[in-house]
Design a protein around this motif. Structure first.
Motif, PDB file in Angstrom:
ATOM      1  N   TYR A  64      36.320  38.900  37.365  1.00  0.00           N
ATOM      2  CA  TYR A  64      34.803  38.701  37.757  1.00  0.00           C
ATOM      3  C   TYR A  64      34.415  39.237  38.968  1.00  0.00           C
ATOM      4  CZ  TYR A  64      35.848  34.959  34.272  1.00  0.00           C
ATOM      5  OH  TYR A  64      36.068  34.092  33.205  1.00  0.00           O
ATOM      6  N   SER A  65      33.021  39.309  39.012  1.00  0.00           N
ATOM      7  CA  SER A  65      32.529  39.808  40.328  1.00  0.00           C
ATOM      8  C   SER A  65      31.789  38.684  40.697  1.00  0.00           C
ATOM      9  CB  SER A  65      31.574  40.884  39.987  1.00  0.00           C
ATOM     10  OG  SER A  65      30.473  40.501  39.201  1.00  0.00           O
ATOM     11  N   GLY A  66      31.207  38.894  41.791  1.00  0.00           N
ATOM     12  CA  GLY A  66      30.548  37.765  42.685  1.00  0.00           C
ATOM     13  C   GLY A  66      31.445  36.666  43.307  1.00  0.00           C
ATOM     14  N   THR A  67      30.881  35.613  43.921  1.00  0.00           N
ATOM     15  CA  THR A  67      31.634  34.722  44.851  1.00  0.00           C
ATOM     16  C   THR A  67      32.533  33.684  43.879  1.00  0.00           C
ATOM     17  OG1 THR A  67      29.696  34.745  46.295  1.00  0.00           O
ATOM     18  CG2 THR A  67      31.259  32.723  46.390  1.00  0.00           C
ATOM     19  N   ARG A  68      33.506  33.646  44.143  1.00  0.00           N
ATOM     20  CA  ARG A  68      34.682  32.753  43.552  1.00  0.00           C
ATOM     21  C   ARG A  68      34.159  31.333  43.844  1.00  0.00           C
ATOM     22  NH1 ARG A  68      40.873  32.456  45.327  1.00  0.00           N
ATOM     23  NH2 ARG A  68      41.097  30.242  44.313  1.00  0.00           N
ATOM     24  N   PRO A  69      33.954  30.841  42.530  1.00  0.00           N
ATOM     25  CA  PRO A  69      33.561  29.370  42.546  1.00  0.00           C
ATOM     26  C   PRO A  69      34.557  28.350  42.881  1.00  0.00           C
ATOM     27  CG  PRO A  69      34.220  29.818  40.460  1.00  0.00           C
ATOM     28  CD  PRO A  69      34.250  31.136  41.061  1.00  0.00           C
ATOM     29  N   ALA A  70      34.421  27.105  43.115  1.00  0.00           N
ATOM     30  CA  ALA A  70      35.348  26.077  43.435  1.00  0.00           C
ATOM     31  C   ALA A  70      36.370  26.074  42.245  1.00  0.00           C
ATOM     32  CB  ALA A  70      34.496  24.782  43.365  1.00  0.00           C
ATOM     33  N   LEU A  76      34.073  40.849  34.157  1.00  0.00           N
ATOM     34  CA  LEU A  76      33.962  42.153  34.105  1.00  0.00           C
ATOM     35  C   LEU A  76      35.092  42.624  33.168  1.00  0.00           C
ATOM     36  CD1 LEU A  76      34.184  43.027  38.017  1.00  0.00           C
ATOM     37  CD2 LEU A  76      32.120  43.101  36.437  1.00  0.00           C
ATOM     38  N   ALA A  77      36.211  41.930  32.977  1.00  0.00           N
ATOM     39  CA  ALA A  77      37.278  42.557  32.086  1.00  0.00           C
ATOM     40  C   ALA A  77      38.162  41.152  31.772  1.00  0.00           C
ATOM     41  CB  ALA A  77      38.030  43.667  32.551  1.00  0.00           C
ATOM     42  N   GLU A  78      38.741  41.566  30.459  1.00  0.00           N
ATOM     43  CA  GLU A  78      39.726  40.468  30.154  1.00  0.00           C
ATOM     44  C   GLU A  78      40.993  41.320  29.660  1.00  0.00           C
ATOM     45  OE1 GLU A  78      38.986  36.471  28.029  1.00  0.00           O
ATOM     46  OE2 GLU A  78      39.780  37.781  26.392  1.00  0.00           O
ATOM     47  N   LEU A  79      42.110  40.932  30.209  1.00  0.00           N
ATOM     48  CA  LEU A  79      43.531  41.503  29.890  1.00  0.00           C
ATOM     49  C   LEU A  79      44.304  40.368  29.457  1.00  0.00           C
ATOM     50  CD1 LEU A  79      42.204  42.793  32.669  1.00  0.00           C
ATOM     51  CD2 LEU A  79      44.043  44.357  32.231  1.00  0.00           C
ATOM     52  N   THR A  80      45.271  40.759  28.389  1.00  0.00           N
ATOM     53  CA  THR A  80      46.077  39.791  27.689  1.00  0.00           C
ATOM     54  C   THR A  80      47.294  39.854  28.411  1.00  0.00           C
ATOM     55  OG1 THR A  80      44.690  39.844  25.834  1.00  0.00           O
ATOM     56  CG2 THR A  80      47.063  38.935  25.565  1.00  0.00           C
ATOM     57  N   CYS A  81      47.959  38.792  28.696  1.00  0.00           N
ATOM     58  CA  CYS A  81      49.416  38.889  29.444  1.00  0.00           C
ATOM     59  C   CYS A  81      50.407  38.829  28.049  1.00  0.00           C
ATOM     60  CB  CYS A  81      49.565  37.577  30.247  1.00  0.00           C
ATOM     61  SG  CYS A  81      48.477  37.731  31.581  1.00  0.00           S
ATOM     62  N   GLY A  82      51.668  38.916  28.389  1.00  0.00           N
ATOM     63  CA  GLY A  82      52.575  38.919  27.504  1.00  0.00           C
ATOM     64  C   GLY A  82      53.019  37.671  26.665  1.00  0.00           C
ATOM     65  N   ALA A  83      53.889  37.526  25.877  1.00  0.00           N
ATOM     66  CA  ALA A  83      54.204  36.369  25.197  1.00  0.00           C
ATOM     67  C   ALA A  83      54.857  35.486  26.206  1.00  0.00           C
ATOM     68  CB  ALA A  83      55.206  36.859  23.898  1.00  0.00           C
ATOM     69  N   THR A  84      55.549  35.885  27.068  1.00  0.00           N
ATOM     70  CA  THR A  84      55.952  35.131  28.306  1.00  0.00           C
ATOM     71  C   THR A  84      55.243  35.613  29.715  1.00  0.00           C
ATOM     72  OG1 THR A  84      57.999  34.495  27.231  1.00  0.00           O
ATOM     73  CG2 THR A  84      57.807  34.365  29.602  1.00  0.00           C
ATOM     74  N   LEU A  85      54.564  35.010  30.246  1.00  0.00           N
ATOM     75  CA  LEU A  85      53.969  35.523  31.413  1.00  0.00           C
ATOM     76  C   LEU A  85      54.903  36.224  32.505  1.00  0.00           C
ATOM     77  CD1 LEU A  85      51.058  35.486  33.287  1.00  0.00           C
ATOM     78  CD2 LEU A  85      51.901  33.595  34.226  1.00  0.00           C
ATOM     79  N   ALA A  86      55.946  35.561  32.611  1.00  0.00           N
ATOM     80  CA  ALA A  86      56.804  36.135  33.640  1.00  0.00           C
ATOM     81  C   ALA A  86      58.536  35.656  33.568  1.00  0.00           C
ATOM     82  CB  ALA A  86      56.512  35.954  35.210  1.00  0.00           C
ATOM     83  N   PRO A  87      59.263  36.325  34.073  1.00  0.00           N
ATOM     84  CA  PRO A  87      60.594  35.739  33.924  1.00  0.00           C
ATOM     85  C   PRO A  87      60.659  34.864  35.194  1.00  0.00           C
ATOM     86  CG  PRO A  87      60.715  38.026  34.837  1.00  0.00           C
ATOM     87  CD  PRO A  87      59.203  37.686  34.165  1.00  0.00           C
ATOM     88  N   ALA A  88      61.775  34.335  35.133  1.00  0.00           N
ATOM     89  CA  ALA A  88      61.944  33.067  36.416  1.00  0.00           C
ATOM     90  C   ALA A  88      61.673  33.848  37.602  1.00  0.00           C
ATOM     91  CB  ALA A  88      63.480  32.606  36.142  1.00  0.00           C
ATOM     92  N   SER A 114      30.111  46.287  34.557  1.00  0.00           N
ATOM     93  CA  SER A 114      30.209  46.960  35.804  1.00  0.00           C
ATOM     94  C   SER A 114      30.128  46.138  37.100  1.00  0.00           C
ATOM     95  CB  SER A 114      29.138  48.124  35.959  1.00  0.00           C
ATOM     96  OG  SER A 114      29.658  48.979  34.918  1.00  0.00           O
ATOM     97  N   GLY A 115      31.189  46.296  38.020  1.00  0.00           N
ATOM     98  CA  GLY A 115      31.052  45.585  39.192  1.00  0.00           C
ATOM     99  C   GLY A 115      32.076  45.650  40.083  1.00  0.00           C
ATOM    100  N   THR A 116      32.136  44.777  41.270  1.00  0.00           N
ATOM    101  CA  THR A 116      33.615  44.955  41.816  1.00  0.00           C
ATOM    102  C   THR A 116      34.169  43.530  41.467  1.00  0.00           C
ATOM    103  OG1 THR A 116      32.453  46.209  43.643  1.00  0.00           O
ATOM    104  CG2 THR A 116      34.462  44.992  44.216  1.00  0.00           C
ATOM    105  N   ALA A 117      35.271  43.634  41.029  1.00  0.00           N
ATOM    106  CA  ALA A 117      36.335  42.657  40.892  1.00  0.00           C
ATOM    107  C   ALA A 117      36.380  41.697  42.162  1.00  0.00           C
ATOM    108  CB  ALA A 117      37.324  42.766  40.034  1.00  0.00           C
ATOM    109  N   THR A 118      36.055  40.560  42.504  1.00  0.00           N
ATOM    110  CA  THR A 118      36.530  39.944  43.708  1.00  0.00           C
ATOM    111  C   THR A 118      37.311  38.550  43.450  1.00  0.00           C
ATOM    112  OG1 THR A 118      34.405  38.504  43.247  1.00  0.00           O
ATOM    113  CG2 THR A 118      34.019  40.665  44.609  1.00  0.00           C
ATOM    114  N   TRP A 119      37.364  38.216  42.389  1.00  0.00           N
ATOM    115  CA  TRP A 119      38.273  37.033  41.777  1.00  0.00           C
ATOM    116  C   TRP A 119      38.729  37.189  40.527  1.00  0.00           C
ATOM    117  CZ3 TRP A 119      37.213  32.725  38.758  1.00  0.00           C
ATOM    118  CH2 TRP A 119      35.866  32.598  38.261  1.00  0.00           C
ATOM    119  N   ALA A 120      39.888  36.435  40.097  1.00  0.00           N
ATOM    120  CA  ALA A 120      40.260  36.391  38.746  1.00  0.00           C
ATOM    121  C   ALA A 120      40.787  35.026  38.373  1.00  0.00           C
ATOM    122  CB  ALA A 120      41.465  37.466  38.747  1.00  0.00           C
ATOM    123  N   ARG A 121      40.446  34.624  37.159  1.00  0.00           N
ATOM    124  CA  ARG A 121      41.106  33.447  36.410  1.00  0.00           C
ATOM    125  C   ARG A 121      42.062  33.889  35.418  1.00  0.00           C
ATOM    126  NH1 ARG A 121      36.273  29.612  35.332  1.00  0.00           N
ATOM    127  NH2 ARG A 121      36.817  29.016  37.503  1.00  0.00           N
TER     128      ARG A 121
END
Length: 130
Positions: free
Chosen positions: A30-36, A45-57, A77-84
């Motif tokens: 996302y762009s803009g100020t990160r909310p609470a 701005l964009a949505e990416l899909t993580c793998g079947a497992t987010l991460a190994p241990a 279009s914009g500058t990514a300032t935060w992610a969810r």
């Protein structure tokens, strides 16, 4: 005074993120100020899909995410300032800052153009002691 934790505890806290995210979580930029935390989102701005497992241990207080599928066509279009990070059903997991250095999620360039591909080639989360 700050808290210092054992590596086992730091790893367990990070592994809880993988558990909470579940299979095929989504990383939204996302762009803009990160909310609470968990609050109303700003411009997606964009949505990416993580793998079947987010991460190994986690190891040594570091969680290294598995491959993340690119977004082949950014939403805006914009500058990514935060992610969810959300579960596959869009349930909130966590918010983080985005930048090119010193952020929770660092990108080579956090400037995104609508319609362009967006890729994250590697991502780690660190639970550090002071």
């Amino acid at each position: 005074m700050t808290i210092g934790m054992s590596a086992a505890l730091r790893n367990a806290r990070l592994d809880a993120i993988t558990t909470a995210a579940g299979a095929n979580a989504k990383l939204r930029l996302y762009s803009g100020t990160r909310p609470a935390t968990g609050g109303a989102a700003t411009t997606l701005l964009a949505e990416l899909t993580c793998g079947a497992t987010l991460a190994p241990a986690a190891s040594g207080g570091v969680l290294t995410l598995n491959a993340i599928t690119s977004d082949t066509s950014a939403d805006a279009s914009g500058t990514a300032t935060w992610a969810r990070l959300v579960k596959s059903d869009n349930t909130f997991v966590m918010d983080m800052d985005v930048g090119t250095s010193g952020a929770d999620l660092n990108m080579n360039s956090n400037v995104i153009s609508a319609g362009a591909a967006v890729a994250i080639t590697g991502a780690t989360l660190t639970e550090a002691n002071p």
